[in-house]
Write a protein that holds these residues in place. Structure first.
Motif, PDB file in Angstrom:
ATOM      1  N   TYR A  33       0.832  -1.201   0.000  1.00  0.00           N
ATOM      2  CA  TYR A  33       0.000   0.000   0.000  1.00  0.00           C
ATOM      3  C   TYR A  33       0.865   1.248   0.000  1.00  0.00           C
ATOM      4  N   ALA A  34       0.593   2.124  -0.935  1.00  0.00           N
ATOM      5  CA  ALA A  34       1.299   3.402  -0.997  1.00  0.00           C
ATOM      6  C   ALA A  34       0.645   4.388  -0.036  1.00  0.00           C
ATOM      7  N   VAL A  35       1.374   5.426   0.309  1.00  0.00           N
ATOM      8  CA  VAL A  35       0.800   6.492   1.131  1.00  0.00           C
ATOM      9  C   VAL A  35      -0.404   7.047   0.381  1.00  0.00           C
ATOM     10  N   GLY A  36      -1.522   7.218   1.066  1.00  0.00           N
ATOM     11  CA  GLY A  36      -2.735   7.727   0.442  1.00  0.00           C
ATOM     12  C   GLY A  36      -3.581   6.652  -0.214  1.00  0.00           C
ATOM     13  N   HIS A  37      -3.264   5.404   0.032  1.00  0.00           N
ATOM     14  CA  HIS A  37      -3.974   4.269  -0.576  1.00  0.00           C
ATOM     15  C   HIS A  37      -5.484   4.346  -0.384  1.00  0.00           C
ATOM     16  N   LEU A  38      -5.932   4.796   0.762  1.00  0.00           N
ATOM     17  CA  LEU A  38      -7.372   4.794   1.043  1.00  0.00           C
ATOM     18  C   LEU A  38      -8.126   5.833   0.224  1.00  0.00           C
ATOM     19  N   ASP A  39      -7.454   6.858  -0.277  1.00  0.00           N
ATOM     20  CA  ASP A  39      -8.140   7.891  -1.066  1.00  0.00           C
ATOM     21  C   ASP A  39      -8.783   7.313  -2.327  1.00  0.00           C
ATOM     22  N   PRO A  40      -8.062   6.585  -3.180  1.00  0.00           N
ATOM     23  CA  PRO A  40      -8.731   6.021  -4.358  1.00  0.00           C
ATOM     24  C   PRO A  40      -9.781   4.970  -4.008  1.00  0.00           C
ATOM     25  N   CYS A  59      -8.460  -3.626  -0.976  1.00  0.00           N
ATOM     26  CA  CYS A  59      -9.120  -2.413  -0.465  1.00  0.00           C
ATOM     27  C   CYS A  59      -8.829  -2.151   1.008  1.00  0.00           C
ATOM     28  N   ASP A  60      -8.946  -3.176   1.838  1.00  0.00           N
ATOM     29  CA  ASP A  60      -9.025  -2.957   3.277  1.00  0.00           C
ATOM     30  C   ASP A  60      -7.960  -3.613   4.128  1.00  0.00           C
ATOM     31  N   GLY A  61      -6.968  -4.234   3.527  1.00  0.00           N
ATOM     32  CA  GLY A  61      -5.901  -4.807   4.330  1.00  0.00           C
ATOM     33  C   GLY A  61      -5.821  -6.310   4.218  1.00  0.00           C
ATOM     34  N   VAL A  62      -4.648  -6.818   4.481  1.00  0.00           N
ATOM     35  CA  VAL A  62      -4.397  -8.247   4.340  1.00  0.00           C
ATOM     36  C   VAL A  62      -4.698  -8.976   5.644  1.00  0.00           C
TER      37      VAL A  62
END
Length: 82
Positions: A33-40, A59-62
């Motif tokens: 996950y890149a920084v800002g992943h939750l934005d898209p 989307c929500d984590g491994v």
């Protein structure tokens, strides 16, 4: 290895003892996950009409708990749309 065998036995009923084992790190196996992943992810979810939902490790984590939680949230969204 004993812990893995105990968990396989408890969770899946597998009690066979392996003949051989090999543990290997899988470098590309998990999302990075890149920084800002939750934005898209938020933008995609906001753009969907009522009914469909997105979920999963992307989307929500491994991890099993994160993926199950993601699926429960998606199912609740779909149910609310009906």
């Amino acid at each position: 290895m004993a812990r893995s065998l105990a968990e396989l036995s408890e969770l899946a009923g597998i009690v066979a003892v392996p003949i051989d084992t090999h543990v290997q790190r899988w470098g590309g196996g998990l999302p990075q996950y890149a920084v800002g992943h939750l934005d898209p992810v938020t933008r995609v979810r906001s753009a969907l009409p009522p009914g469909p939902a997105v979920c999963g490790a992307r989307c929500d984590g491994v991890g099993i708990p994160a993926v199950i939680g993601s699926a429960h949230r998606a199912a609740a969204e779909v149910a609310r749309a009906e």
